[in-house]
Design an enzyme around this catalytic site. Structure first.
Site, PDB file in Angstrom:
ATOM      1  N   SER A 195      34.867  39.816  46.940  1.00 32.21           N
ATOM      2  CA  SER A 195      35.248  39.289  48.264  1.00 32.21           C
ATOM      3  C   SER A 195      36.128  40.251  49.052  1.00 32.21           C
ATOM      4  O   SER A 195      36.967  39.822  49.847  1.00 32.21           O
ATOM      5  CB  SER A 195      35.970  37.941  48.124  1.00 32.21           C
ATOM      6  N   ARG A 196      35.963  41.530  48.802  1.00 28.67           N
ATOM      7  CA  ARG A 196      36.731  42.567  49.526  1.00 28.67           C
ATOM      8  C   ARG A 196      38.241  42.458  49.312  1.00 28.67           C
ATOM      9  O   ARG A 196      39.033  42.957  50.099  1.00 28.67           O
ATOM     10  CB  ARG A 196      36.445  42.526  51.038  1.00 28.67           C
TER      11      ARG A 196
END
Ligand SMILES: Cc1cc2nc3c(=O)[nH]c(=O)nc-3n(C[C@H](O)[C@H](O)[C@H](O)COP(=O)(O)O)c2cc1C
Length: 217
Positions: A195-196
């Site tokens: 999710s970065r």
């Protein structure tokens, strides 16, 4: 999904390789951490894990980047070898500030290094020069690195000239060829995450002491 996106997904399960960060103590030495990561990169099967980008910026303020190979590193810094009359060397002579960048894609890792350069000793450059294969030694004499090549043949002619000149002899180490050592004052380790929400662990040197902090991704 494009072919490249599929490959990336395959490599990362769409989430980034969830390699854990090693235990990092408050007084972690960044060079030791670099060694752990560099060893991982060497074991990972990545082609040329020692390839790094070197960014320089000369007197005109125009940044310029290119790849080189890391040949040595220790507490003193990170060393690469090149032609001292090349564009990069000209820029480093005008402005000793430099940035290095490693990207080990399958590991989802990046290391950013900022510092200043100095030339390694002539003895060290000569030692490394003579450890290279003969073709590369002749190539170093023949190539006026970064200078315009007026004709296709000029480089071949210069190679032939130096092959003849040094036939049956040791190729001498040219004064115009040697190593630059990057003495780091900032090192950042970036680990890709789902999710970065990536990890960024940074080390900044103050009075010969490394201070450690994290950054938002
Ligand atoms: C993977 C890779 C490794 C390279 N390693 C070196 C190197 O160690 N030393 C070097 O002078 N050039 C190396 N080069 C060539 C440089 O990228 C560059 O073309 C050359 O040094 C001239 O750059 P300059 O005109 O900015 O000085 C390498 C290129 C690649 C793609």
């Amino acid at each position: 999904m494009t072919f490249l996106e599929k490959i990336r997904c395959l490599l990362t399960f769409g989430q980034g390789v969830a390699l854990p960060l090693p235990e990092i103590s408050d007084n972690q030495d960044p060079i030791e951490l670099f060694k752990l990561w560099f060893d991982d990169a060497q074991k990972s099967g990545i082609l040329l894990p020692e390839a790094m980008s070197v960014s320089t910026c000369g007197a005109d303020g125009q940044p310029s980047s290119r790849m080189v190979l890391l040949k040595e590193y220790d507490q003193q810094g990170f060393v690469f070898y090149t032609n001292y009359e090349s564009r990069k060397s000209q820029q480093l002579t005008d402005n000793n500030k430099v940035a290095l960048l490693f990207h080990w894609n399958v590991l989802q890792r990046q290391v950013r290094i900022e510092g200043v350069v100095e030339k390694v000793s002539k003895e060290q450059s000569a030692r490394y020069f003579h450890s290279r294969d003969r073709g590369s030694q002749i190539g170093a004499w023949a190539s006026k690195q970064s200078h315009k090549l007026p004709t296709e043949n000029q480089l071949k002619e210069r190679v032939a000239y130096y092959e003849k000149k040094y036939a049956g002899k040791q190729v001498p180490h040219p004064d115009f060829w040697g190593g630059w050592r990057v003495r780091p004052h900032y090192i950042e380790f970036w680990q890709g995450r789902a999710s970065r929400l990536h990890d960024r662990i940074c080390f900044e040197q103050h009075n010969n002491h490394w201070q450690q902090f994290k950054l938002n991704p």
